[in-house]
Enzyme design. Structure first.
Site, mmCIF file in Angstrom:
data_model
loop_
_atom_site.group_PDB
_atom_site.id
_atom_site.type_symbol
_atom_site.label_atom_id
_atom_site.label_comp_id
_atom_site.label_asym_id
_atom_site.label_seq_id
_atom_site.Cartn_x
_atom_site.Cartn_y
_atom_site.Cartn_z
ATOM 1 C CD GLN A 143 -54.734 -50.494 24.406
ATOM 2 O OE1 GLN A 143 -55.505 -51.127 23.701
ATOM 3 N NE2 GLN A 143 -55.116 -49.433 25.060
ATOM 4 C CG ASP A 144 -51.843 -53.611 28.607
ATOM 5 O OD1 ASP A 144 -52.707 -54.147 27.884
ATOM 6 O OD2 ASP A 144 -52.045 -53.307 29.793
ATOM 7 N N PRO A 145 -49.310 -56.137 27.455
ATOM 8 C CG PRO A 145 -47.206 -56.632 28.305
ATOM 9 C CD PRO A 145 -48.215 -55.527 28.227
#
Length: 228
Positions: free
Chosen positions: A63-65
């Site tokens: 998804q995101d870091p």
């Protein structure tokens, strides 16, 4: 299969688009204003640096870091050497240990050796503000990574997409299941892993699908550079 195309060819067009220019400009301004943005600038596009377009065999969408110190380095689910494996990666290791004979859970969470074998570890959003999950959602990164997935879908055949959780599965709607192999399960996060990620056997299935195409299986044991 057109193997001569590179990420540079495919993405050069995106880099001219206003949405992409605006995204990079926003991230650059945030860094200049003194905000801590992960991953560091040099690592933002590492997924493409370590796994060239013609080398991709498996795609794992994140998804995101990670938004904690020293974790994110541009590969989904992976953390830098010396950083403990976060909970989702811990569950990935748990599944590997039950799925792959002889797999021993490593003491690190550095997955670059997967990337070097053709596992594209792609987050759908490529940057995040420290301590603020999803802070860079809806800036334009999603459009960029949609184009990346579209390029994989069109330029390659027989890829294995591992889509964990509703976010990745929605993102994967553009993948043609007649051209590629799509394996789905709940997300490995502690909130959902017990609902079907643990026991999904995606890693052995991916290797079987690769071997059926005459390709080498992935060595799923993550190796630090000095172990290679």
């Amino acid at each position: 299969m057109a193997t001569s195309l590179t990420w540079h060819d495919v993405l050069a067009q995106e880099k001219q688009q206003s949405y992409f220019i605006n995204t990079l400009e926003f991230v650059g301004k945030e860094r200049s204003a003194g905000k801590t943005i992960y991953p560091p600038q040099k690592d933002v596009f590492n997924a493409f640096r370590f796994t060239e377009l013609h080398q991709v065999k498996v795609v794992i969408l994140g998804q995101d870091p990670y938004h904690g110190p020293n974790q994110a380095h541009g590969l989904s689910f992976s953390v830098r050497p010396g950083v403990p494996a976060p909970p989702s990666l811990g569950n990935i290791y748990k599944e590997l240990a039950s799925d792959i004979p002889g797999f021993e859970i490593p003491r690190h969470g550095f997955l670059q050796s997967w990337a070097e074998q053709g596992v594209l570890l792609l987050n759908t959003v490529l940057t995040v503000e420290a301590g603020q999950a999803h802070s860079h959602a809806n800036l334009g990164w999603e459009t960029f990574t949609d184009r990346v997935i579209a390029a994989l879908n069109e330029q390659r055949e027989g890829l294995v997409f591992l889509l964990w959780g509703s976010h990745a599965q929605k993102k994967g709607n553009i993948i043609d299941p007649q051209r590629h192999h799509v394996l789905k399960s709940p997300h490995p996060s502690p909130l959902s892993a017990h609902r079907g990620f643990l026991g999904c056997k995606h890693f052995s299935q991916a290797n079987q699908l690769l071997e059926q195409q005459g390709l080498s299986a992935i060595d799923w044991t993550p190796r630090l550079p000095e172990e290679a």
